[in-house]
Write a protein that holds these residues in place. Structure first.
Motif, PDB file in Angstrom:
ATOM      1  N   LEU A 174       3.914  13.043   5.922  1.00  0.00           N
ATOM      2  CA  LEU A 174       3.954  12.552   5.400  1.00  0.00           C
ATOM      3  C   LEU A 174       2.467  11.806   4.328  1.00  0.00           C
ATOM      4  O   LEU A 174       2.928  10.839   3.939  1.00  0.00           O
ATOM      5  CB  LEU A 174       4.972  10.840   5.731  1.00  0.00           C
ATOM      6  N   ARG A 175       1.846  11.517   5.177  1.00  0.00           N
ATOM      7  CA  ARG A 175       0.467  11.328   5.164  1.00  0.00           C
ATOM      8  C   ARG A 175      -0.182  11.771   3.401  1.00  0.00           C
ATOM      9  O   ARG A 175      -0.158  11.245   1.926  1.00  0.00           O
ATOM     10  CB  ARG A 175      -0.953  12.057   5.625  1.00  0.00           C
ATOM     11  N   GLY A 176       0.323  13.493   3.502  1.00  0.00           N
ATOM     12  CA  GLY A 176       0.422  14.599   2.226  1.00  0.00           C
ATOM     13  C   GLY A 176       1.754  13.740   0.647  1.00  0.00           C
ATOM     14  O   GLY A 176       0.632  13.773  -0.463  1.00  0.00           O
ATOM     15  N   THR A 177       2.352  13.264   1.505  1.00  0.00           N
ATOM     16  CA  THR A 177       3.427  13.003   0.287  1.00  0.00           C
ATOM     17  C   THR A 177       2.902  11.517  -0.186  1.00  0.00           C
ATOM     18  O   THR A 177       2.839  11.653  -1.390  1.00  0.00           O
ATOM     19  CB  THR A 177       4.634  12.806   1.246  1.00  0.00           C
ATOM     20  N   TYR A 178       2.403  10.520   0.128  1.00  0.00           N
ATOM     21  CA  TYR A 178       2.464   9.198   0.052  1.00  0.00           C
ATOM     22  C   TYR A 178       0.984  10.081  -0.381  1.00  0.00           C
ATOM     23  O   TYR A 178       0.722   9.000  -1.356  1.00  0.00           O
ATOM     24  CB  TYR A 178       1.939   8.428   1.168  1.00  0.00           C
ATOM     25  N   LYS A 179       0.588  10.525  -0.358  1.00  0.00           N
ATOM     26  CA  LYS A 179      -1.519  10.269  -0.958  1.00  0.00           C
ATOM     27  C   LYS A 179      -0.480  11.018  -2.898  1.00  0.00           C
ATOM     28  O   LYS A 179      -1.471  10.453  -4.164  1.00  0.00           O
ATOM     29  CB  LYS A 179      -2.100  11.339  -1.039  1.00  0.00           C
ATOM     30  N   SER A 180       0.548  11.765  -2.476  1.00  0.00           N
ATOM     31  CA  SER A 180       0.769  12.668  -3.912  1.00  0.00           C
ATOM     32  C   SER A 180       0.938  11.070  -5.178  1.00  0.00           C
ATOM     33  O   SER A 180       1.183  11.723  -5.938  1.00  0.00           O
ATOM     34  CB  SER A 180       1.756  13.973  -3.527  1.00  0.00           C
ATOM     35  N   LEU A 181       1.739  10.664  -3.902  1.00  0.00           N
ATOM     36  CA  LEU A 181       2.340   9.461  -4.888  1.00  0.00           C
ATOM     37  C   LEU A 181       1.159   8.226  -5.105  1.00  0.00           C
ATOM     38  O   LEU A 181       1.703   7.003  -5.636  1.00  0.00           O
ATOM     39  CB  LEU A 181       3.005   8.166  -4.032  1.00  0.00           C
ATOM     40  N   GLY A 182      -0.523   8.343  -4.511  1.00  0.00           N
ATOM     41  CA  GLY A 182      -1.481   7.362  -4.949  1.00  0.00           C
ATOM     42  C   GLY A 182      -1.054   6.349  -4.316  1.00  0.00           C
ATOM     43  O   GLY A 182      -1.674   5.205  -4.182  1.00  0.00           O
ATOM     44  N   VAL A 183      -0.567   6.516  -2.880  1.00  0.00           N
ATOM     45  CA  VAL A 183      -0.461   5.785  -1.357  1.00  0.00           C
ATOM     46  C   VAL A 183      -1.620   6.025  -0.744  1.00  0.00           C
ATOM     47  O   VAL A 183      -1.277   7.205   0.257  1.00  0.00           O
ATOM     48  CB  VAL A 183       0.878   5.727  -1.416  1.00  0.00           C
ATOM     49  N   ASP A 184      -2.370   5.619  -0.880  1.00  0.00           N
ATOM     50  CA  ASP A 184      -3.667   6.098   0.352  1.00  0.00           C
ATOM     51  C   ASP A 184      -3.483   4.812   1.473  1.00  0.00           C
ATOM     52  O   ASP A 184      -4.553   4.034   1.393  1.00  0.00           O
ATOM     53  CB  ASP A 184      -4.505   6.084  -0.514  1.00  0.00           C
ATOM     54  N   LEU A 185      -3.205   4.946   1.726  1.00  0.00           N
ATOM     55  CA  LEU A 185      -2.984   3.630   3.510  1.00  0.00           C
ATOM     56  C   LEU A 185      -4.292   3.408   4.096  1.00  0.00           C
ATOM     57  O   LEU A 185      -4.478   2.580   4.040  1.00  0.00           O
ATOM     58  CB  LEU A 185      -2.248   3.993   4.641  1.00  0.00           C
ATOM     59  N   ALA A 186      -5.269   4.803   4.176  1.00  0.00           N
ATOM     60  CA  ALA A 186      -6.625   4.080   4.512  1.00  0.00           C
ATOM     61  C   ALA A 186      -7.146   3.610   3.435  1.00  0.00           C
ATOM     62  O   ALA A 186      -8.074   2.511   4.099  1.00  0.00           O
ATOM     63  CB  ALA A 186      -6.967   6.136   5.195  1.00  0.00           C
ATOM     64  N   HIS A 187      -6.545   3.720   2.369  1.00  0.00           N
ATOM     65  CA  HIS A 187      -7.807   3.107   1.784  1.00  0.00           C
ATOM     66  C   HIS A 187      -7.119   1.288   1.892  1.00  0.00           C
ATOM     67  O   HIS A 187      -7.235   0.213   1.705  1.00  0.00           O
ATOM     68  CB  HIS A 187      -8.230   3.330   0.349  1.00  0.00           C
ATOM     69  N   ILE A 188      -5.678   1.328   1.712  1.00  0.00           N
ATOM     70  CA  ILE A 188      -4.816   0.284   1.530  1.00  0.00           C
ATOM     71  C   ILE A 188      -4.794  -0.912   2.737  1.00  0.00           C
ATOM     72  O   ILE A 188      -5.240  -2.221   2.243  1.00  0.00           O
ATOM     73  CB  ILE A 188      -3.375   0.746   1.477  1.00  0.00           C
TER      74      ILE A 188
END
Length: 221
Positions: free
Chosen positions: A153-167
């Protein structure tokens, strides 16, 4: 239109536009969280709510003790400004904010996102209530809501521009299950709704009978 109707419309319109594999990953993540049974162990009506102190979107310290000194507290946990389901949820809560306050309650939302993202969330959703930054979802953990996203899911989120570590400003990749609570001034939970499926949210009008009952009980006879 009810909040859930709006959420269902969002899902029906949005999922077909997503890249291949994204929807399957989201559905898998939700199914796994449901199967884990974690939602059943989150705090529920009748439990005592833990105390907390967090910063709002402007950096001001806000404590549950101060909020509860004003009366019952309507507390919403949500994922972040990047989540369209959460934004609809907050907007629906704002639609009922005047009636909620008219029954003597205070509102607040808690998210793991950074304060700048909370300011954006308040601005874009036109909110009249504070958003508190729960770094690392520590308060969410005390309510039994915190979970860690699996690698896929981390990879999926990143592919959509959602980087939770940054957000969220920290690397844990944790989120709260969406939840809504009504907490009485003596810290008892009078209402709780927790759902591991982020596309399902309770309608804020469900809060009104609870708050009416609390207001009646608090009225001198």
């Amino acid at each position: 239109m009810s909040l859930q109707d709006r959420l269902d419309d969002l899902k029906a319109q949005g999922e077909p536009t997503m890249p291949d594999g994204v929807v399957d990953a989201f559905h898998r993540g939700t199914a796994e969280l449901i199967a884990s049974g974690q939602a059943r162990h989150a705090l529920k009506a009748g439990d005592a709510a833990p105390a907390f102190a967090l910063a709002d979107s402007d950096g001001n310290d806000v404590s549950s003790r101060d909020l509860l000194a004003r009366g019952p507290l309507v507390l919403t946990f949500y994922r972040g400004v990047w989540c369209p389901y959460c934004n609809l949820d907050l907007q629906a809560l704002e639609d009922e904010a005047a009636r909620i306050r008219g029954l003597g309650a205070t509102l607040a939302a808690i998210s793991p996102q950074t304060q700048p993202n909370s300011r954006r969330s308040r601005r874009e959703n036109h909110l009249s209530f504070p958003i508190l930054s729960d770094t690392g979802s520590r308060v969410a953990q005390s309510f039994g809501l915190r979970f860690e996203l699996p690698d896929y899911l981390r990879g999926t989120y990143k592919s959509l521009g959602v980087d939770l570590a940054h957000i969220n400003g920290e690397p844990s990749w944790t989120l709260p299950m969406p939840a809504r609570y009504v907490i009485t001034p003596d810290s008892a939970i009078a209402y709780a709704e927790v759902n591991p499926d982020y596309t399902r949210r309770p309608d804020p009008t469900e809060l009104l009978p609870v708050l009416e009952r609390l207001a009646t009980a608090a009225t001198p006879r």
